[in-house]
Design an enzyme around this catalytic site. Structure first.
Site, PDB file in Angstrom:
ATOM      1  N   LYS A  27     -11.044   9.245  11.848  1.00 32.85           N
ATOM      2  CA  LYS A  27     -12.124   8.473  12.470  1.00 32.85           C
ATOM      3  C   LYS A  27     -13.392   9.316  12.621  1.00 32.85           C
ATOM      4  O   LYS A  27     -14.483   8.861  12.296  1.00 32.85           O
ATOM      5  CB  LYS A  27     -11.656   7.929  13.832  1.00 32.85           C
ATOM      6  CG  LYS A  27     -12.643   6.988  14.502  1.00 32.85           C
ATOM      7  CD  LYS A  27     -11.967   6.078  15.508  1.00 32.85           C
ATOM      8  CE  LYS A  27     -11.650   6.758  16.808  1.00 32.85           C
ATOM      9  NZ  LYS A  27     -12.771   6.717  17.772  1.00 32.85           N
ATOM     10  N   GLY A 104     -18.185   5.243  21.245  1.00 35.36           N
ATOM     11  CA  GLY A 104     -19.005   6.309  21.813  1.00 35.36           C
ATOM     12  C   GLY A 104     -19.564   7.217  20.743  1.00 35.36           C
ATOM     13  O   GLY A 104     -20.699   7.712  20.850  1.00 35.36           O
ATOM     14  N   SER A 177     -18.328  19.553  23.407  1.00 37.18           N
ATOM     15  CA  SER A 177     -18.368  18.161  22.931  1.00 37.18           C
ATOM     16  C   SER A 177     -18.914  18.129  21.519  1.00 37.18           C
ATOM     17  O   SER A 177     -20.065  18.484  21.280  1.00 37.18           O
ATOM     18  CB  SER A 177     -19.256  17.311  23.854  1.00 37.18           C
ATOM     19  OG  SER A 177     -19.603  16.101  23.213  1.00 37.18           O
ATOM     20  N   ASP A 326      -7.835  13.771  22.628  1.00 35.87           N
ATOM     21  CA  ASP A 326      -7.409  12.393  22.350  1.00 35.87           C
ATOM     22  C   ASP A 326      -5.892  12.223  22.405  1.00 35.87           C
ATOM     23  O   ASP A 326      -5.391  11.100  22.451  1.00 35.87           O
ATOM     24  CB  ASP A 326      -7.914  11.947  20.971  1.00 35.87           C
ATOM     25  CG  ASP A 326      -9.404  11.654  20.986  1.00 35.87           C
ATOM     26  OD1 ASP A 326      -9.916  11.230  22.041  1.00 35.87           O
ATOM     27  OD2 ASP A 326     -10.064  11.854  19.950  1.00 35.87           O
ATOM     28  N   LYS A 353     -13.445   8.683  29.141  1.00 35.79           N
ATOM     29  CA  LYS A 353     -13.173   8.158  27.804  1.00 35.79           C
ATOM     30  C   LYS A 353     -13.301   6.624  27.867  1.00 35.79           C
ATOM     31  O   LYS A 353     -13.995   6.098  28.732  1.00 35.79           O
ATOM     32  CB  LYS A 353     -11.778   8.601  27.328  1.00 35.79           C
ATOM     33  CG  LYS A 353     -11.598  10.113  27.237  1.00 35.79           C
ATOM     34  CD  LYS A 353     -12.568  10.797  26.290  1.00 35.79           C
ATOM     35  CE  LYS A 353     -12.047  10.942  24.908  1.00 35.79           C
ATOM     36  NZ  LYS A 353     -12.964  11.687  24.017  1.00 35.79           N
ATOM     37  N   ARG A 357      -8.571   7.777  31.544  1.00 41.75           N
ATOM     38  CA  ARG A 357      -7.238   8.018  30.983  1.00 41.75           C
ATOM     39  C   ARG A 357      -6.361   8.844  31.912  1.00 41.75           C
ATOM     40  O   ARG A 357      -5.134   8.740  31.879  1.00 41.75           O
ATOM     41  CB  ARG A 357      -7.354   8.722  29.614  1.00 41.75           C
ATOM     42  CG  ARG A 357      -7.800   7.796  28.510  1.00 41.75           C
ATOM     43  CD  ARG A 357      -7.830   8.488  27.156  1.00 41.75           C
ATOM     44  NE  ARG A 357      -8.365   7.587  26.136  1.00 41.75           N
ATOM     45  CZ  ARG A 357      -8.825   7.980  24.960  1.00 41.75           C
ATOM     46  NH1 ARG A 357      -8.814   9.264  24.637  1.00 41.75           N
ATOM     47  NH2 ARG A 357      -9.297   7.102  24.089  1.00 41.75           N
ATOM     48  N   ARG A 402      -5.764   4.554  22.577  1.00 43.16           N
ATOM     49  CA  ARG A 402      -4.804   5.666  22.719  1.00 43.16           C
ATOM     50  C   ARG A 402      -3.722   5.310  23.742  1.00 43.16           C
ATOM     51  O   ARG A 402      -2.559   5.672  23.566  1.00 43.16           O
ATOM     52  CB  ARG A 402      -5.518   6.946  23.149  1.00 43.16           C
ATOM     53  CG  ARG A 402      -6.717   7.341  22.309  1.00 43.16           C
ATOM     54  CD  ARG A 402      -6.366   7.915  20.963  1.00 43.16           C
ATOM     55  NE  ARG A 402      -7.576   8.318  20.245  1.00 43.16           N
ATOM     56  CZ  ARG A 402      -7.661   8.447  18.939  1.00 43.16           C
ATOM     57  NH1 ARG A 402      -6.618   8.217  18.176  1.00 43.16           N
ATOM     58  NH2 ARG A 402      -8.788   8.817  18.358  1.00 43.16           N
TER      59      ARG A 402
END
Length: 442
Positions: A27, A104, A177, A326, A353, A357, A402
């Site tokens: 991705k 995002g 990031s 992730d 996220k 999460r 996820r």
């Protein structure tokens, strides 16, 4: 598997997982291939591009900005074909806001793409994306001369007005990031001089590996990356390898499902992306990685995994979290089957996220009777080697792909069916997740 009123029932697999499979295109690399090709002079040839909701958001965005897209679905379900970019003349003024959906990556990278051009573009997204922090991207771009309105706003929607007179900067990022780093480097391509970004710990380096393919002079080290401007990217050929974040769910399933032994082929083995294999190894899991070649500068190969009955808890240090950010939810599920406590250090990024999460993992594992808790920014999971799934468990995926796949594995690898609300969110990154895993159990 059955699906009723937005809740999917996932039942235990009858057989262990066996054999070889591939996973959809990466991705992160797919987004970059699409965006960089749109910025480039001439036509780029792309193959292996992930066909998912998120990547389609990037395709739709660059089309609105004037790129010509001719990608078609291939027999393996990926996208391949050409993208002709706007090159030195720049993007066109779109006729309305650019809606990035749930992506995002699209929103944040697009801010860097638009920075060097004197057009005003409103960037927005769905309800979830409108809650995610954008200040980390707007702050450095404003130092380069870009304007964002309304002033001081930290979330979407935002209207960005770029400038053809960007300033090169050296920026010390407050967090690791890859999206922040990429946005700054993409803007820096058009600034006069060297733009450098320093990070507190390493993040994904797909941008630094791909930009030289487009003819852009880039330097990269462990926690720093820079680009020399001004320059215009030139069309090239990009082959996207399989997504390791998608592979992680198949690998974890094999580790948890008795009798399983699988291989995931043609998957990206970028060291910034396969931290999950090292975490599983620390838990004692039978997981191996074998290099096969490279697509451009991206290494790819085979990840193999076997059922491992005697897992043990481990500590994942803060400087490794960027390589598994992730995969923390599914690794927490594996940790729930291990003897002892597993600690994931400094995982505050999980709070921002697609959903929180961190809270979702604690809540979901609690439904299984597993003790999981957050202390400061650390996540603790106290495993149960003989973990049994209670009857009638209903997980809320919170529309997070996820989480949807993580909770599906509880049903697939456990002893009782579970229900997962809004399982359809898997379309964001891995549309054929269930059919791939069921194929390995035949």
């Amino acid at each position: 598997m059955s699906n009723e009123s937005n809740t999917t029932t996932v039942s235990p697999l009858i057989s262990p997982l066996h054999g070889s499979t591939g996973v959809p295109g990466d991705k992160s690399i797919s987004h970059r291939a699409v965006l960089f090709a749109a910025m480039a002079e001439g036509t780029s040839r792309l193959s292996g591009v992930l066909d998912s909701d998120d990547v389609r958001s990037s395709l739709k965005a660059v089309k609105q900005l004037g790129a010509q897209i001719s990608l078609e679905k291939t027999p393996d379900g990926s996208l391949a074909g050409g993208i002709t970019g706007w090159g030195a003349k720049g993007p066109v003024q779109p006729d309305g806001p650019i809606d990035c959906g749930n992506s995002g990556t699209t929103a944040r990278l697009l801010m860097g793409v638009l920075a060097p051009w004197d057009i005003s573009v409103e960037i927005t997204g769905d309800e979830s994306l409108q809650r995610r922090p954008m200040r980390r991207i707007t702050a450095p771009l404003m130092k380069m001369g870009v304007r964002f309105e309304p002033e001081g706003r930290e979330t979407l929607p935002l209207t960005e007005t770029g400038t053809r007179d960007l300033r090169a900067i050296t920026y010390d990022a407050p967090m690791a990031s890859a999206q922040l780093k990429t946005a700054v480097l993409l803007a820096g391509m058009y600034a006069k001089g060297t733009t450098t970004l320093n990070e507190p710990s390493p993040s994904r380096n797909h941008t630094e590996l791909m930009l030289p393919e487009f003819g852009i002079s880039t330097t990269a080290a462990d926690r720093t990356a820079s680009v020399q401007g001004p320059g215009v990217p030139q069309g090239c050929e990009v082959r996207v390898p399989g997504d390791p974040s998608s592979a992680a769910f198949l690998v974890c399933a094999a580790v948890m499902k008795p009798g399983s032994s699988i291989q995931v082929e043609n998957v990206s083995l970028n060291t910034a992306r396969i931290g999950f294999t090292r975490t599983l190894e620390r838990m004692g899991a039978d997981v191996n990685v074998r290099h096969a070649g490279s697509a451009g500068k991206e290494p790819y190969g085979i990840i193999s995994a076997c059922y491992t009955p005697n897992l043990h808890g481990c500590e994942v240090p803060a400087d490794k979290i960027a390589t598994i950010v992730d995969e923390v939810p599914v690794l927490a599920l594996v940790a729930a089957h291990a003897r002892g406590v597993t600690v994931f250090r400094e995982v505050s990024e999980l709070r921002v996220k697609e959903t929180d999460r961190l809270a979702a993992v604690v809540e979901g594992l609690g439904l299984l009777g597993v003790d999981a808790w957050v202390d400061g920014n650390d996540l603790y999971v106290e495993g149960q080697p003989d973990l049994s799934v209670p009857a009638g468990v209903v997980f809320d995926s919170k529309n997070d792909h996820r989480l949807a796949m993580t909770w599906a594995l509880v049903g697939l690898c456990g002893n009782a069916p579970v229900e997962v609300a809004n399982f359809d969110s898997v379309k964001i990154s891995y549309p054929q997740f269930l059919s791939d895993i069921e194929g390995l159990a035949r």
